[in-house]
Design an enzyme around this catalytic site. Structure first.
Site, PDB file in Angstrom:
ATOM      1  CB  ILE A  51      -0.813  -0.038   1.293  1.00  0.00           C
ATOM      2  CG1 ILE A  51      -0.107  -0.288   2.507  1.00  0.00           C
ATOM      3  CG2 ILE A  51      -2.064  -1.090   1.344  1.00  0.00           C
ATOM      4  CD1 ILE A  51      -1.042   0.127   3.670  1.00  0.00           C
ATOM      5  N   GLY A  52       2.222   1.201   0.122  1.00  0.00           N
ATOM      6  CA  GLY A  52       2.905   2.426  -0.045  1.00  0.00           C
ATOM      7  C   GLY A  52       4.633   1.963   0.233  1.00  0.00           C
ATOM      8  CD  GLN A  53       9.181   1.193  -2.488  1.00  0.00           C
ATOM      9  OE1 GLN A  53       8.538   0.880  -3.243  1.00  0.00           O
ATOM     10  NE2 GLN A  53      10.664   0.898  -2.390  1.00  0.00           N
ATOM     11  N   GLY A  54       8.125   3.762   1.694  1.00  0.00           N
ATOM     12  CA  GLY A  54       8.946   4.988   2.468  1.00  0.00           C
ATOM     13  C   GLY A  54      10.321   4.888   2.187  1.00  0.00           C
ATOM     14  N   GLY A  55      10.994   5.638   2.832  1.00  0.00           N
ATOM     15  CA  GLY A  55      12.421   5.922   2.648  1.00  0.00           C
ATOM     16  C   GLY A  55      13.298   4.490   2.838  1.00  0.00           C
ATOM     17  N   GLY A  86      11.687   1.173   3.190  1.00  0.00           N
ATOM     18  CA  GLY A  86      11.128  -0.204   2.991  1.00  0.00           C
ATOM     19  C   GLY A  86       9.646   0.293   2.462  1.00  0.00           C
ATOM     20  CB  VAL A  95       3.595   0.454   3.960  1.00  0.00           C
ATOM     21  CG1 VAL A  95       2.695   0.189   5.139  1.00  0.00           C
ATOM     22  CG2 VAL A  95       4.634   1.400   4.395  1.00  0.00           C
ATOM     23  CE  LYS A 121       8.676   2.794   7.085  1.00  0.00           C
ATOM     24  NZ  LYS A 121       8.952   4.025   7.845  1.00  0.00           N
ATOM     25  CG  ASP A 146       9.924  13.672   5.302  1.00  0.00           C
ATOM     26  OD1 ASP A 146      10.133  14.531   4.232  1.00  0.00           O
ATOM     27  OD2 ASP A 146       9.643  12.322   4.605  1.00  0.00           O
TER      28      ASP A 146
END
Length: 614
Positions: free
Chosen positions: A298-302, A304, A306, A320, A419
């Site tokens: 459902i998403g991707q952060g700095g 890794g 999610v 995450k 951020d």
């Protein structure tokens, strides 16, 4: 008969292979024991390296294996005070060696050049001395070389600059001198601050940390460029190389605003209590995410991806997974996020449910937010999905302000998020704003007025003083909040390259300031908004511009922002802003006029000379 011999031969082959594996495991154990002895583990941190075992791969801490081969040693922050032993070279398949933040001494050894599988070498924050070995240029697979904070002297060998696949080079805070090879300016991430290195030639300024511009990460649709530039001359040179020059005007000064993620190298972040957090087993996480199915992303952060997940009690969660565990800062980010989120409780802050750790995995588990993020609802909707009406956007603005005010005013120590953007504001079942992604946050001692860090943040959201000096404070969050308000009103990204085609400002802040000066409110508001309150939109734009002033001293505190959103004290501060902005505009126009006049005068002189009598 022949068949019998073939079976006997196969059996002998299996025995031979098994013998080779056992011999190799024995060699690895001997190499690791010798290596640990040379490190001088006087604190007795490593207690489970048992040389009587058959292999180090199943029970030895800090050791990661693949196919029976040792591929990673993660030995950061263990209080070692010894040296590097040549026995490390016996680990033929070692890909990652992390020894940062110890007390190791000696010269950087030539023999590491024999470790051809090495991809990540982190020797930061030790006492290594001598030059960077020329032979290290043979490490053709090297991707991350971190030598920050040692006593390394000499110059950067050209052989290092010629490693084609290197993605990160941090040699800051050393005694290095000489020229920075030009090839290194194409490395995605580099840091030369705190050295006496020069940019390009002996005439350039040395890379002194006090004048550094800590990090620029330029994001485009398909690629990212991230650099740590170290002086004005370096910055200009690098930006010319990548062909991406953004002008950011703040009171006669050209600034750069970029999509950058900030990371802080903290002290020993391991010393905290997990409180009421739940510790999940690896198996629980696998079952919850259907073994990390790509369909559940459902998403991707700095650090890794999610995943959407469902626990055994049918609780929906967001998982995450920090995938880049070889990256320096990945573990620090994990510990920081667990620590900070576990002590911060507020309705507008994301609650951490629990975590999971293994030798090679680190997992964070949050409540699942079915309405995803503000950025998704503004720009990434699928057909038939509901966007954000004006009332919801206004509530998000208030909720985010309350969450930040809590972090700044009511946490002890206070927390700087660092951020803040629409993508990091999640929406619960009632579309209430919840601030997430504290992996980049920083605890701040209340006695300190600022914190100096290595900058990595999000382009367009970074405050100019943070970008130019590395000093962050609550006011850097205020700046990011102001840009987020502009995202809410316009629905646009902080930086949009498509505006270049219309000869408009790439930076959203500059674009909005121009439209605001021209009283074009209708061109500012998101076209997807059918109805909105003109006065409320005007209020939020004014607050946003007050929050994004060049000088941090001119920006309000978040507690004042909450009041101004309610109309308290806004008129007075806005009148002051308009006066200052008029002066800035006049000064900039005068500066531009002088420059244009000087150019025109030069051309006229040439014309006169060509026209004079012959």
């Amino acid at each position: 008969m022949n068949e019998k011999k073939r079976e006997e031969g196969d059996g002998n082959g299996e025995k031979s292979m098994r013998g080779d594996l056992e011999e190799r495991a024995k060699g690895d154990i001997e190499a690791l024991v010798d290596f640990l002895k040379a490190l001088n583990d006087s604190n007795g941190r490593i207690t489970d390296w048992n040389c009587n075992l058959v292999t180090p791969c199943f029970s030895w801490s800090h050791v990661t294996c693949r196919n029976g081969n040792v591929i990673s040693l993660s030995l950061a922050s263990n209080g070692f005070s010894g040296t590097l032993s040549p026995s490390i070279t016996k680990l033929k398949y070692l890909a990652s060696l992390d020894l940062q933040n110890n007390g190791l001494t000696g010269v950087l050894p030539d023999y590491l050049a024999n470790m051809t599988h090495l991809q990540n070498l982190n020797l930061a924050d030790n006492y290594f001395s001598g030059p960077i070995p020329i032979s290290w240029g043979q490490l053709s697979n090297l991707k991350h070389l971190i030598l920050r904070g040692n006593n390394i002297s000499g110059y950067i060998p050209d052989s290092i600059a010629n490693i084609t696949g290197i993605a990160e080079l941090d040699i800051s805070s050393n005694d290095l001198t000489g020229r920075i090879p030009m090839q290194l300016f194409s490395v995605p991430t580099f840091n030369f601050t705190g050295t006496s290195l020069t940019c390009g030639s002996s005439l350039d300024q040395p890379c002194v940390s006090n004048s550094s511009i800590p990090a620029l990460q330029v994001s485009t649709n398909k690629s990212k460029f991230e650099a740590i530039v170290t002086s004005a001359s370096c910055a200009a040179f690098i930006l010319l190389l990548v062909g991406a020059i953004f002008t950011y005007r703040y009171h006669q000064v050209n600034k750069l605003e970029h999509d950058v993620f900030v990371d802080v190298e903290g002290e020993d972040d391991c010393k905290f209590s997990f409180g009421q957090l739940r510790r999940f087993s690896w198996r629980e996480i696998q079952l919850a995410t259907n073994n990390f199915s790509e369909n559940n992303i459902i998403g991707q952060g700095g650090f890794g991806k999610v995943y959407r997940g469902v626990l055994s009690d049918n609780t929906k969660v967001a998982v995450k997974r920090l995938t880049d565990y070889y990256s320096p800062g990945g573990e620090a980010a994990f510990l920081r996020e667990v620590e900070l989120i576990s002590v911060a409780f507020h309705r507008n802050l994301l609650r951490l449910i629990g975590f999971c750790t293994t030798a090679s995995e680190r997992i964070l588990v949050y409540p699942f937010m079915k309405n995803l993020s503000v950025a998704y609802r503004l720009r990434d909707l699928k057909p038939g999905e509901k966007g954000l009406d004006w009332t919801t956007r206004k509530c998000v603005a208030f909720g985010a302000a309350h969450g930040l005010a809590y972090l700044h005013e009511h946490c002890n120590p206070k927390i700087i998020h660092r951020d803040l953007k629409a993508a990091n504001i999640l929406l619960d079942d009632e579309f209430e704003a919840v601030l997430g992604d504290f992996g980049l946050a920083k605890s701040v001692d209340t006695k300190l007025t600022h914190v100096t860090t290595q900058v990595r943040g999000t382009m367009g959201h970074i405050a100019p003083e943070y970008l130019s000096t590395g000093k962050s404070s609550e006011k850097t969050d205020v700046f990011g909040y102001g840009i987020t308000l502009l995202e809410l009103v316009t629905g646009q990204r902080a930086i949009d390259f498509s505006r270049l085609e219309e000869e408009e400002d790439v930076l959203l802040l500059d674009h909005i300031k121009k439209l605001q000066r021209e009283n074009r409110l209708h061109d500012i508001v998101d076209r997807n908004l059918d109805t909105y309150d003109h006065k409320e939109v005007e209020t939020i734009i004014q607050v946003a511009l007050l929050c994004t002033q060049a000088s941090p001293e001119d920006r309000p505190m978040m507690a004042q922002v909450v009041e101004m959103l309610q109309g308290v004290g806004l008129a007075e501060r806005w009148a002051e802003w308009e006066q200052l902005e008029q002066v800035r505009t006049e000064e900039f126009s005068l500066y531009s006029h002088k420059f244009a006049w000087a150019e025109e005068f030069t051309h006229d002189q040439e014309a006169i000379q060509l026209s004079k009598a012959r």
